[in-house]
Design an enzyme around this catalytic site. Structure first.
Site, PDB file in Angstrom:
ATOM      1  N   THR A  47       0.811  -1.220   0.000  1.00  0.00           N
ATOM      2  CA  THR A  47       0.000   0.000   0.000  1.00  0.00           C
ATOM      3  C   THR A  47       0.844   1.269   0.000  1.00  0.00           C
ATOM      4  O   THR A  47       0.631   2.182  -0.810  1.00  0.00           O
ATOM      5  CB  THR A  47      -0.921   0.018   1.242  1.00  0.00           C
ATOM      6  OG1 THR A  47      -1.587  -1.226   1.351  1.00  0.00           O
ATOM      7  CG2 THR A  47      -1.931   1.141   1.150  1.00  0.00           C
ATOM      8  N   THR A  48       1.804   1.334   0.923  1.00  0.00           N
ATOM      9  CA  THR A  48       2.587   2.555   1.109  1.00  0.00           C
ATOM     10  C   THR A  48       3.474   2.860  -0.086  1.00  0.00           C
ATOM     11  O   THR A  48       3.917   3.991  -0.269  1.00  0.00           O
ATOM     12  CB  THR A  48       3.419   2.440   2.408  1.00  0.00           C
ATOM     13  OG1 THR A  48       2.536   2.120   3.493  1.00  0.00           O
ATOM     14  CG2 THR A  48       4.146   3.714   2.746  1.00  0.00           C
ATOM     15  N   TYR A 110     -13.101  -4.888  -1.728  1.00  0.00           N
ATOM     16  CA  TYR A 110     -14.224  -4.449  -2.558  1.00  0.00           C
ATOM     17  C   TYR A 110     -15.338  -5.484  -2.680  1.00  0.00           C
ATOM     18  O   TYR A 110     -16.510  -5.156  -2.504  1.00  0.00           O
ATOM     19  CB  TYR A 110     -13.740  -4.028  -3.962  1.00  0.00           C
ATOM     20  CG  TYR A 110     -14.831  -3.421  -4.814  1.00  0.00           C
ATOM     21  CD1 TYR A 110     -15.385  -2.186  -4.490  1.00  0.00           C
ATOM     22  CD2 TYR A 110     -15.316  -4.076  -5.945  1.00  0.00           C
ATOM     23  CE1 TYR A 110     -16.397  -1.628  -5.253  1.00  0.00           C
ATOM     24  CE2 TYR A 110     -16.327  -3.520  -6.714  1.00  0.00           C
ATOM     25  CZ  TYR A 110     -16.868  -2.294  -6.364  1.00  0.00           C
ATOM     26  OH  TYR A 110     -17.867  -1.752  -7.123  1.00  0.00           O
ATOM     27  N   TYR A 136      -2.547 -10.258   5.484  1.00  0.00           N
ATOM     28  CA  TYR A 136      -2.649  -8.823   5.757  1.00  0.00           C
ATOM     29  C   TYR A 136      -4.118  -8.471   5.943  1.00  0.00           C
ATOM     30  O   TYR A 136      -4.899  -8.499   4.995  1.00  0.00           O
ATOM     31  CB  TYR A 136      -2.030  -8.045   4.593  1.00  0.00           C
ATOM     32  CG  TYR A 136      -2.018  -6.537   4.744  1.00  0.00           C
ATOM     33  CD1 TYR A 136      -2.283  -5.897   5.955  1.00  0.00           C
ATOM     34  CD2 TYR A 136      -1.742  -5.734   3.635  1.00  0.00           C
ATOM     35  CE1 TYR A 136      -2.262  -4.521   6.066  1.00  0.00           C
ATOM     36  CE2 TYR A 136      -1.716  -4.341   3.729  1.00  0.00           C
ATOM     37  CZ  TYR A 136      -1.979  -3.740   4.949  1.00  0.00           C
ATOM     38  OH  TYR A 136      -1.955  -2.373   5.051  1.00  0.00           O
ATOM     39  N   ARG A 141      -9.274  -0.553   4.672  1.00  0.00           N
ATOM     40  CA  ARG A 141      -9.040  -0.444   3.234  1.00  0.00           C
ATOM     41  C   ARG A 141      -9.841  -1.471   2.428  1.00  0.00           C
ATOM     42  O   ARG A 141     -10.247  -1.198   1.305  1.00  0.00           O
ATOM     43  CB  ARG A 141      -7.548  -0.618   2.925  1.00  0.00           C
ATOM     44  CG  ARG A 141      -6.711   0.589   3.276  1.00  0.00           C
ATOM     45  CD  ARG A 141      -5.278   0.436   2.793  1.00  0.00           C
ATOM     46  NE  ARG A 141      -4.488   1.620   3.083  1.00  0.00           N
ATOM     47  CZ  ARG A 141      -4.406   2.690   2.299  1.00  0.00           C
ATOM     48  NH1 ARG A 141      -5.063   2.714   1.150  1.00  0.00           N
ATOM     49  NH2 ARG A 141      -3.677   3.731   2.632  1.00  0.00           N
ATOM     50  N   LYS A 165      -0.069  -9.564   9.316  1.00  0.00           N
ATOM     51  CA  LYS A 165       0.041  -8.125   9.545  1.00  0.00           C
ATOM     52  C   LYS A 165      -1.359  -7.673   9.924  1.00  0.00           C
ATOM     53  O   LYS A 165      -2.253  -7.602   9.078  1.00  0.00           O
ATOM     54  CB  LYS A 165       0.540  -7.403   8.291  1.00  0.00           C
ATOM     55  CG  LYS A 165       0.621  -5.894   8.460  1.00  0.00           C
ATOM     56  CD  LYS A 165       0.996  -5.190   7.156  1.00  0.00           C
ATOM     57  CE  LYS A 165       0.982  -3.672   7.345  1.00  0.00           C
ATOM     58  NZ  LYS A 165       1.248  -2.948   6.077  1.00  0.00           N
ATOM     59  N   ILE A 207       5.161  -3.665  10.689  1.00  0.00           N
ATOM     60  CA  ILE A 207       5.446  -3.212   9.329  1.00  0.00           C
ATOM     61  C   ILE A 207       5.036  -1.753   9.324  1.00  0.00           C
ATOM     62  O   ILE A 207       3.853  -1.427   9.319  1.00  0.00           O
ATOM     63  CB  ILE A 207       4.707  -4.052   8.274  1.00  0.00           C
ATOM     64  CG1 ILE A 207       5.241  -5.490   8.312  1.00  0.00           C
ATOM     65  CG2 ILE A 207       4.902  -3.451   6.882  1.00  0.00           C
ATOM     66  CD1 ILE A 207       4.504  -6.458   7.403  1.00  0.00           C
TER      67      ILE A 207
END
Length: 295
Positions: A47-48, A110, A136, A141, A165, A207
């Protein structure tokens, strides 16, 4: 299969030049800075890193560049996930994983699968993965939370799934996973602001977004906590309280890139639909760094 990803993991940003190209010189400078200041492993192209806005060719070049810079000094965890299980499996099968030590894979977003759907998704991934897998969970999100029960079920059934995570923001859920997980399985914080309490509960590391810019300070907090020096660790944690909020108030990695720019490490450039932080956010970051004598 044991987890080698512990301590301070960096959710690595992708630096861009003023004209929007990947800045490979800044990437090398950033990685060396992090490794010299306490980073224990790198998490790449998640993501980052603004991975949805990177081309396949850019991702391949970034991966090979990072492997060449790191030279085996720390483990590398690479993101491979999505909301189409068949496509994720195909990507795992066709990717060259040489130089990579593990796969980070997100809960499908989604389309909001059920808990059984989440289990079957990660079952399919675990059965084809040539590397250890880290789950994760980030419902903010993805729109779906993977429960502690589902996480522990996956961990028990697939020994190559070595960690999660966990970024649900729910310490009760974290505690339930840690209490019921098999011995080989670890919990890693996916939320900088909750890293202190999560490690106190038994998480093995983080993380981190803030670790991009302040690896020395954040890794010191983690090491103090691992050593049972909670009083000294919580002082560092509280130093970062306002910074934690500022890094995400205008979206991630906008805050982190503003922070890195203030430190002179990268240009403050993102790819649309992401944009830089507001001027007032950047000024507040500047003021905090000055107060902490980190500017």
């Amino acid at each position: 299969m044991q987890n080698i990803f512990h301590g301070l993991g960096i959710a690595l940003v992708t630096p861009f030049t003023a004209n929007g190209e990947v800045d490979y010189e800044a990437l090398e400078r950033l990685i060396e800075y992090q490794l010299e200041n306490g980073a224990d492993f790198l998490t790449i192209l998640a993501t980052t890193s603004e991975s949805p806005c990177l081309s396949a060719e850019e991702k391949d070049k970034i991966t090979q560049t990072i492997i060449a810079i790191v030279k085996g000094r720390v483990p590398i965890l690479k993101y491979c996930g999505g909301n189409n299980t068949a496509a994720v499996i195909e990507e795992i099968r066709t990717t060259d994983w040489h130089g990579i030590d593990g796969i980070l894979s997100i809960c499908p977003y989604y389309n909001k699968p059920s808990q059984e759907g989440l289990y079957q998704h990660f079952k399919a991934i675990a059965e084809v993965s040539p590397l250890p897998v880290i789950l994760y969970n980030v419902p903010g999100r993805t729109g779906v939370n993977m429960t502690a029960e589902t996480t522990v079920r996956i961990a028990n059934d697939f020994p190559n799934v070595i960690a999660i995570k966990e970024a649900s923001g729910c310490l009760e859920q974290v505690d339930e996973i840690i209490k019921n997980k098999p011995k080989h399985f670890s919990v890693i914080s996916g939320d900088d602001a909750l890293t202190f309490p999560m490690i106190a509960s038994g998480a093995v590391g983080v993380i981190s977004v803030i670790g991009n810019a302040l690896p020395k300070e954040f890794s010191k907090m983690i090491r103090l906590e691992f050593n049972g020096e909670y009083e000294a660790a919580v002082k560092i944690h509280h130093q970062f309280t306002e910074l934690y909020k500022l890094l995400f108030v205008d979206g991630n990695p906008a805050g982190c890139k503003a922070l890195l720019n203030e430190l002179g490490l990268i240009d403050n450039v993102l790819r649309l639909p992401l944009v830089p932080t507001r001027i007032e956010t950047k000024k507040r970051i500047h003021d905090i760094l000055t107060k902490m004598r980190l500017h």
